[in-house]
Design a protein around this motif. Structure first.
Motif, PDB file in Angstrom:
ATOM      1  N   HIS A  21      -2.388   1.343  -3.596  1.00 42.50           N
ATOM      2  CA  HIS A  21      -2.361   2.358  -2.543  1.00 42.50           C
ATOM      3  C   HIS A  21      -3.475   3.383  -2.685  1.00 42.50           C
ATOM      4  N   LEU A  22      -4.166   3.424  -3.830  1.00 46.34           N
ATOM      5  CA  LEU A  22      -5.250   4.382  -4.039  1.00 46.34           C
ATOM      6  C   LEU A  22      -6.558   3.951  -3.379  1.00 46.34           C
ATOM      7  N   ASP A  77       0.282  -1.197  -9.060  1.00 47.49           N
ATOM      8  CA  ASP A  77       0.586   0.231  -8.963  1.00 47.49           C
ATOM      9  C   ASP A  77      -0.533   1.042  -8.331  1.00 47.49           C
ATOM     10  N   THR A 108       0.818  -1.219   0.000  1.00 50.01           N
ATOM     11  CA  THR A 108       0.000   0.000   0.000  1.00 50.01           C
ATOM     12  C   THR A 108       0.849   1.265   0.000  1.00 50.01           C
ATOM     13  N   SER A 109       2.146   1.099  -0.188  1.00 45.62           N
ATOM     14  CA  SER A 109       3.032   2.261  -0.228  1.00 45.62           C
ATOM     15  C   SER A 109       3.077   2.839  -1.643  1.00 45.62           C
ATOM     16  N   GLN A 110       3.286   4.162  -1.737  1.00 44.74           N
ATOM     17  CA  GLN A 110       3.366   4.799  -3.050  1.00 44.74           C
ATOM     18  C   GLN A 110       4.698   4.506  -3.735  1.00 44.74           C
ATOM     19  N   SER A 111       5.751   4.281  -2.962  1.00 47.04           N
ATOM     20  CA  SER A 111       7.089   4.048  -3.522  1.00 47.04           C
ATOM     21  C   SER A 111       7.526   2.604  -3.280  1.00 47.04           C
TER      22      SER A 111
END
Length: 677
Positions: free
Chosen positions: A550-551, A547, A518-521
């Motif tokens: 996490h949204l 990708d 769930t991390s953006q990076s």
């Protein structure tokens, strides 16, 4: 003269030809004749004879003989009887199941006996139950004894639970295989299975099969595993991983179970049992220590294990010296030093009391063992070795217990394992060199050129304190420290040899932790997915789903567990009712099915050897043992006991069908109720 001879020869040949008898053979076309349809069949092993299915009689394969048998009185009576039995079977199968309360009661009793008792106890149990209420028709009709109970287990109840298990396995799965030998010296292959259950939304570890082996060789084990999968309709291409204990016939590179399975599915991952591998690594490392240590630990337990008199004598002495009751010295497997950590701790805590006890016993009992134990406890070098052993094995046992836990976060196990490995290496290897090595490369580090000298190694506070006061010479201390250093170096070497594949697979799972997913990076996952093309159909689609994870707004409760999180991702639907993340969730759950945590597997094997195939039940057949385990773990999988168990419809139908059958094969349920008259 020549003509006469020739004529004579021709005459003899002519009459010989006339005397030759024609032999009629069985014709399969007769079976379609309405007069013979349904009962005529070829006689096994003889093409000149025919057989009647109904009467069991054999006769010559002549049309006249067949017609004569069909019009016989015995055959006509048997045909009428067979027709009535077939009609009765059809009638019973399509009657409402509520009309068979006695059958349901017998099934529940058989399940109770399977879960809590042996089949022999059911003989008296059914008679006691029938006496509880003389007015109850159901109780009075119960007719369940051990032969019938055993056959119900093998041919009715266990197949139903096995079918339920097969239906619950919808996608990828992993197996854990172990070769065991029962009390009758019969070699068997025990299989457990791990998979994600869509119906229960969790990972399931349960018993799968117990199969006898003809030969304890890799080829035979491979064929046995393949046959089991084929019988149950499981695809070997969906087998993610195979867990083993590290035996050569399971894991050796050129010819083993794993190499043979990889010929069918190259993507299979080998997972060695972490707990067992750590045990063996420590056991091998202990060969660098004096053998008197093993003698001291083993014989101290043995001295007290079978003598209440000795226990009372030592307890009284300990109360005088320490004013409390002593802890028991555990007796554990002789080849597994890790399992002796608790015993080592108790011995060290009671060292002075045990020393005094064996000094007294040496003079009072005049026993060779007590003399040796007394000398061992008087030698301070042995205590120094045990103090250092406890220091090192505590770190290893901490991780061992994590892998034995029932509720383990698999994606975090990597950090715990690497931390243990690094901490042990830090004891004898230069810190500056370790700090330059990445975590994932530690299992492959060539450390031989970076070993610390003895005067720079920290052997622990307890070791150093006792070394100063024990009176040992500097030369003796150097020898002790050198052996302790060799013990740690060998332990590191053994772990490197046995578990590098496990570490690689564990690092793969780190990305599946909810905090990473769930991390953006979080980076790409394509390099991992490309290794498992049988699981991933479209890597680009999988990357797109990865990708945007996490949204989404995920419940906080599911973020605490990797399996809970990916089960939630798997169930996430769009407005049309379709799954939003079918590719990434299926891929993650397939990887999480790898058999890293061995706790449930070892408990299952313990049930096989200690409960089902015990010394008391050494005559128990492998098929019966398998049926008992399938029922016990089937109940556990459904979350019920014999009290809550309700026989499903297919089980009752199968019971009714078996009850109507008549057969001479002892392996079938013969005339359970209807046929014995």
């Amino acid at each position: 003269m020549d003509l006469c001879k020739d004529a004579s020869h021709l005459d003899l040949g002519f009459y010989a030809y006339r005397d030759k008898k024609y032999t009629q053979r069985y014709r399969s076309a007769w079976e379609s004749d309405q007069r013979f349809k349904g009962w005529l069949q070829p006689y096994p092993g003889d093409r000149t004879r025919a057989r009647c299915k109904i009467c069991g009689a054999g006769f010559q394969a002549h049309l006249k003989s067949i017609i004569g048998h069909s019009s016989g009185k015995k055959h006509l009576e048997n045909m009428k009887s067979s027709a009535s039995k077939i009609q009765a079977t059809v009638d019973t199968i399509f009657q409402p199941l509520e009309n068979y309360p006695t059958k349901i009661a017998e099934l529940k009793l058989a399940v109770y006996v399977t879960e809590h008792a042996s089949d022999q106890s059911v003989d008296n149990l059914s008679e006691v139950i029938s006496q509880l209420d003389n007015k109850s028709e159901v109780l009075q009709k119960i007719n369940l004894h051990r032969s019938k109970c055993s056959r119900l287990q093998k041919y009715v109840i266990a197949p139903s639970f096995s079918k339920t298990l097969r239906n619950d396995i919808s996608d990828h799965f992993s197996l854990f295989a172990d070769e065991i030998t029962n009390e009758g010296n019969l070699s068997c292959l025990a299989l457990t299975i791990r998979y994600f259950s869509e119906s229960k939304k969790r990972m399931v570890d349960t018993f799968y099969r117990l199969v006898p082996l003809r030969d304890s060789k890799a080829g035979d084990i491979y064929v046995t595993v393949k046959n089991c999968l084929m019988e149950d309709g499981l695809d070997v291409n969906k087998l993610m991983g195979i867990g083993t204990d590290g035996a050569n016939l399971m894991v050796i590179h050129h010819h083993s179970l794993v190499t043979l399975l990889k010929n069918d599915n190259p993507e299979i991952i080998l997972i060695r049992c972490v707990c067992h591998s750590l045990h063996l690594s420590a056991s091998k490392a202990c060969e660098n220590l004096p053998t008197v240590l093993e003698f001291l630990v083993k014989e101290t337990h043995t001295w007290f294990s079978k003598s209440p008199k000795r226990i009372n004598k030592y307890t009284n002495l300990y109360k005088v010296l320490e004013d409390r009751v002593p802890k028991k010295v555990d007796g554990l497997a002789s080849v597994r030093w890790l399992s002796r950590l608790d015993a080592i701790g108790v011995i060290l805590d009671q060292w002075d009391s045990l020393k005094r006890h064996f000094e007294i016993c040496q003079t009072s009992e005049r026993c060779y063992i007590t003399e040796q134990l007394s000398q061992a406890y008087k030698d301070p070098r042995n205590k120094l070795y045990l103090l250092y052993l406890r220091k090192v094995l505590k770190e290893v046992m901490r991780v061992n217990k994590l892998f034995q836990g029932q509720k383990v976060e698999v994606t975090i196990l990597t950090e715990d394992f690497i931390d243990m490995y690094r901490n042990i290496m830090h004891m004898v290897i230069e810190s500056c060199h370790l700090s330059k090595c990445a975590k994932e490369n530690l299992p492959y580090l060539e450390f031989q050129n970076y070993i610390l000298p003895l005067n720079e190694i920290n052997f622990g506070y307890e070791f150093n304190t006792f070394a100063e006061s024990c009176g040992s010479t500097s030369k003796e201390l150097v020898c002790i420290k050198e052996k302790c250093r060799q013990f740690v170096l060998e332990l590191i070497n053994q772990v490197q040899l046995r578990l590098p594949g496990n570490v690689d697979a564990l690092f793969l799972l780190q990305k599946l932790h909810p905090s990473v997913a769930t991390s953006q990076s979080k980076g790409s996952i394509a390099n991992i997915a490309s290794r498992y093309r049988s699981v991933v159909r479209d890597i680009d689609e999988l990357e797109n789903e990865w990708d945007v994870l996490h949204l989404e707004q995920w419940p906080k409760s599911c973020l605490e567990s990797s399996i809970g999180f990916w089960a939630e991702v798997y169930e996430k639907l769009d407005s049309a009712g379709n799954r939003k993340f079918p590719n990434i969730s299926a891929f993650a759950l397939a990887l999480l099915s790898l058999p890293f945590s061995n706790a449930n597997v070892e408990r299952i094997f313990s049930d096989i050897m200690n409960i089902v195939h015990s010394k008391v039940r050494n005559g128990f057949s492998v098929r019966s043992a398998e049926a008992v385990l399938q029922i016990r773990y089937g109940l556990s999988l459904q979350g019920v006991t014999c009290v809550d168990f309700i026989p499903p419809e297919d089980m009752i139908r199968n019971f009714l069908a078996k009850a109507e059958e008549e057969t001479q094969d002892n392996k079938d349920i013969v005339s359970l109720e209807v046929g014995i008259h």
